[in-house]
Scaffold this motif. Structure first.
Motif, PDB file in Angstrom:
ATOM      1  N   THR A 120      45.844  32.301  33.926  1.00  0.00           N
ATOM      2  CA  THR A 120      45.909  33.261  35.020  1.00  0.00           C
ATOM      3  C   THR A 120      45.581  32.609  36.356  1.00  0.00           C
ATOM      4  O   THR A 120      45.480  31.381  36.459  1.00  0.00           O
ATOM      5  CB  THR A 120      44.956  34.436  34.725  1.00  0.00           C
ATOM      6  OG1 THR A 120      45.140  35.459  35.680  1.00  0.00           O
ATOM      7  CG2 THR A 120      43.503  33.970  34.727  1.00  0.00           C
ATOM      8  N   THR A 121      45.411  33.429  37.385  1.00  0.00           N
ATOM      9  CA  THR A 121      45.055  32.957  38.720  1.00  0.00           C
ATOM     10  C   THR A 121      43.929  33.822  39.276  1.00  0.00           C
ATOM     11  O   THR A 121      43.644  34.900  38.737  1.00  0.00           O
ATOM     12  CB  THR A 121      46.253  33.037  39.673  1.00  0.00           C
ATOM     13  OG1 THR A 121      46.632  34.412  39.831  1.00  0.00           O
ATOM     14  CG2 THR A 121      47.439  32.235  39.146  1.00  0.00           C
ATOM     15  N   SER A 122      43.337  33.367  40.371  1.00  0.00           N
ATOM     16  CA  SER A 122      42.251  34.137  40.973  1.00  0.00           C
ATOM     17  C   SER A 122      42.724  35.504  41.449  1.00  0.00           C
ATOM     18  O   SER A 122      42.008  36.505  41.321  1.00  0.00           O
ATOM     19  CB  SER A 122      41.646  33.361  42.149  1.00  0.00           C
ATOM     20  OG  SER A 122      41.052  32.164  41.711  1.00  0.00           O
ATOM     21  N   SER A 123      43.927  35.581  41.996  1.00  0.00           N
ATOM     22  CA  SER A 123      44.439  36.862  42.479  1.00  0.00           C
ATOM     23  C   SER A 123      44.660  37.838  41.325  1.00  0.00           C
ATOM     24  O   SER A 123      44.375  39.040  41.447  1.00  0.00           O
ATOM     25  CB  SER A 123      45.743  36.655  43.257  1.00  0.00           C
ATOM     26  OG  SER A 123      46.729  36.051  42.440  1.00  0.00           O
ATOM     27  N   LYS A 124      45.133  37.342  40.192  1.00  0.00           N
ATOM     28  CA  LYS A 124      45.319  38.208  39.031  1.00  0.00           C
ATOM     29  C   LYS A 124      43.979  38.672  38.479  1.00  0.00           C
ATOM     30  O   LYS A 124      43.837  39.807  38.022  1.00  0.00           O
ATOM     31  CB  LYS A 124      46.117  37.482  37.955  1.00  0.00           C
ATOM     32  CG  LYS A 124      47.580  37.225  38.318  1.00  0.00           C
ATOM     33  CD  LYS A 124      48.291  36.483  37.205  1.00  0.00           C
ATOM     34  CE  LYS A 124      49.747  36.209  37.578  1.00  0.00           C
ATOM     35  NZ  LYS A 124      50.454  35.437  36.504  1.00  0.00           N
ATOM     36  N   ASN A 179      41.292  39.135  40.279  1.00  0.00           N
ATOM     37  CA  ASN A 179      40.826  40.152  41.224  1.00  0.00           C
ATOM     38  C   ASN A 179      41.479  41.503  40.952  1.00  0.00           C
ATOM     39  O   ASN A 179      40.817  42.542  40.979  1.00  0.00           O
ATOM     40  CB  ASN A 179      41.122  39.703  42.657  1.00  0.00           C
ATOM     41  CG  ASN A 179      39.859  39.365  43.426  1.00  0.00           C
ATOM     42  OD1 ASN A 179      38.794  39.919  43.164  1.00  0.00           O
ATOM     43  ND2 ASN A 179      39.965  38.470  44.391  1.00  0.00           N
ATOM     44  N   ARG A 180      42.780  41.486  40.698  1.00  0.00           N
ATOM     45  CA  ARG A 180      43.477  42.746  40.418  1.00  0.00           C
ATOM     46  C   ARG A 180      42.978  43.363  39.121  1.00  0.00           C
ATOM     47  O   ARG A 180      42.763  44.581  39.040  1.00  0.00           O
ATOM     48  CB  ARG A 180      44.988  42.509  40.356  1.00  0.00           C
ATOM     49  CG  ARG A 180      45.636  42.263  41.713  1.00  0.00           C
ATOM     50  CD  ARG A 180      47.147  42.457  41.634  1.00  0.00           C
ATOM     51  NE  ARG A 180      47.777  41.471  40.755  1.00  0.00           N
ATOM     52  CZ  ARG A 180      48.214  40.285  41.162  1.00  0.00           C
ATOM     53  NH1 ARG A 180      48.074  39.916  42.432  1.00  0.00           N
ATOM     54  NH2 ARG A 180      48.794  39.453  40.312  1.00  0.00           N
ATOM     55  N   SER A 198      37.944  26.458  45.064  1.00  0.00           N
ATOM     56  CA  SER A 198      39.112  27.266  45.438  1.00  0.00           C
ATOM     57  C   SER A 198      39.326  28.423  44.471  1.00  0.00           C
ATOM     58  O   SER A 198      39.834  29.479  44.859  1.00  0.00           O
ATOM     59  CB  SER A 198      40.367  26.377  45.466  1.00  0.00           C
ATOM     60  OG  SER A 198      40.221  25.333  46.401  1.00  0.00           O
ATOM     61  N   PRO A 254      37.889  33.268  46.202  1.00  0.00           N
ATOM     62  CA  PRO A 254      38.489  34.615  46.326  1.00  0.00           C
ATOM     63  C   PRO A 254      37.799  35.679  45.464  1.00  0.00           C
ATOM     64  O   PRO A 254      38.072  36.866  45.640  1.00  0.00           O
ATOM     65  CB  PRO A 254      39.934  34.398  45.851  1.00  0.00           C
ATOM     66  CG  PRO A 254      40.154  32.926  45.876  1.00  0.00           C
ATOM     67  CD  PRO A 254      38.834  32.319  45.584  1.00  0.00           C
ATOM     68  N   LEU A 255      36.934  35.262  44.547  1.00  0.00           N
ATOM     69  CA  LEU A 255      36.319  36.209  43.611  1.00  0.00           C
ATOM     70  C   LEU A 255      34.920  36.630  44.022  1.00  0.00           C
ATOM     71  O   LEU A 255      34.295  37.451  43.340  1.00  0.00           O
ATOM     72  CB  LEU A 255      36.270  35.578  42.209  1.00  0.00           C
ATOM     73  CG  LEU A 255      37.633  35.174  41.611  1.00  0.00           C
ATOM     74  CD1 LEU A 255      37.434  34.450  40.295  1.00  0.00           C
ATOM     75  CD2 LEU A 255      38.523  36.393  41.434  1.00  0.00           C
TER      76      LEU A 255
END
Length: 310
Positions: free
Chosen positions: A8-12, A14-15, A111, A115-116
């Motif tokens: 996954t990614t940090s944006s996913k 977060n969502r 990185s 964002p988290l």
């Protein structure tokens, strides 16, 4: 509620976290800080458990960064982020994010974590083991106002103190120092009751104990006297002796639970002085986020006398 995400990614993440909070009706406004726990798989369980217990006193978002070594030559296996989210009853009073970084992604932990973080909340970084030589310059350490290491987890706990001293930056602290809070409080109270000039001192402990070395340096720094280091069978610190012009002030703790305070001209007293858990130590550190100048001064105080054998 638990949610698992693979590759996954940090944006996913977060969502998914937002959706999980909505599902259980759990807002973020009650979180007072971010606790970033940097560990490996071997130490992850104990570290996360301690952090979760700490969150009862300090509701926080716990972000556990677990660095993994790839076992496959396939890129998907080498470089990826796997995440596990815990909110609600599965996370105590806060939120827990377990981030497993594989391959080259372990070098980009800052990185991934940035964002988290809960916005506008302080960040504390804790390395239960394998802390960097310069925590303030580490990717994750640079995000934090408070950086917690543990000298006792090092191969040479006493020698690592000099490394910590050379790299010290405001906000750094160590659990070897936190373990001394009851000792320092008791010794300070004893000198308040018997304000006598101190002419010498000794700290007795098991060999290679970082807390004992820090305690000796603190006494040397604050009292301006030489402090002998005496090796015993332990556990950890067993006795502190202060030689004064009016007699000996002594704290004996042979079993790691109950201590005896001996003051000149006064009856002996029993004092609770138990060895505290990691959760209790971290909870204490999270009560203050400013620079600990007393720790810095003690850390930089050079030993005035070599260790002695029992």
């Amino acid at each position: 509620m638990r949610t698992e995400l693979t590759d996954t990614t940090s944006s996913k993440v977060n969502r998914a976290l937002l959706e999980a909070r909505r599902a259980i009706g759990s807002p973020t406004m009650g979180l007072v800080l971010n606790l970033v726990v940097v560990t490996d798989e071997e130490n992850a369980y104990d570290a996360i458990r301690a952090a979760s217990e700490t969150s009862r006193e300090h509701p926080c978002r716990i972000i556990a960064v677990i660095k993994r070594t790839a076992r496959s030559s396939h890129k998907l296996r080498r470089d990826r982020l796997d995440a596990e989210l815990r909110v609600g009853s599965d996370a105590g009073t806060g939120e827990i994010l377990l981030l497993r970084l594989h391959g080259a992604l372990t070098e980009q932990a800052g990185s991934v974590v940035l964002p988290l973080l809960v916005p506008d909340a302080p960040v504390v970084a804790w390395w239960p083991a394998d802390a960097p030589a310069d925590p303030a310059r580490d990717q994750l350490g640079a995000l934090a106002q408070r950086r917690i290491t543990d000298a006792e987890a090092a191969a040479d706990p006493v020698a690592i103190l000099d490394t910590r001293a050379a790299a010290y930056a405001p906000g750094d602290t160590d659990l070897a120092w936190t373990r001394l809070t009851p000792w320092r409080s008791l010794l300070a109270a004893a000198l308040d009751q018997k304000p006598l000039p101190v002419t010498g001192a000794a700290v007795e402990s098991e060999p290679g104990n970082a807390s004992a070395e820090l305690l000796a340096r603190w006494l040397e720094d604050r009292l301006g006297v030489s402090v002998a280091r005496v090796a015993t069978d332990g556990p950890v610190i067993t006795r502190v002796r202060l030689d004064t012009t009016g007699g000996e002030i002594r704290v004996d703790r042979p079993d790691g639970v109950l201590a005896t305070l001996v003051l000149p001209g006064s009856p002996d007293r029993k004092v609770a002085l138990k060895i505290r858990s990691s959760a209790e130590l971290i909870a204490e550190e999270l009560r203050r986020l400013d620079a600990d100048e007393i720790y810095a001064s003690a850390l930089r105080c050079r030993p005035a006398q070599a260790s002695l054998s029992a």
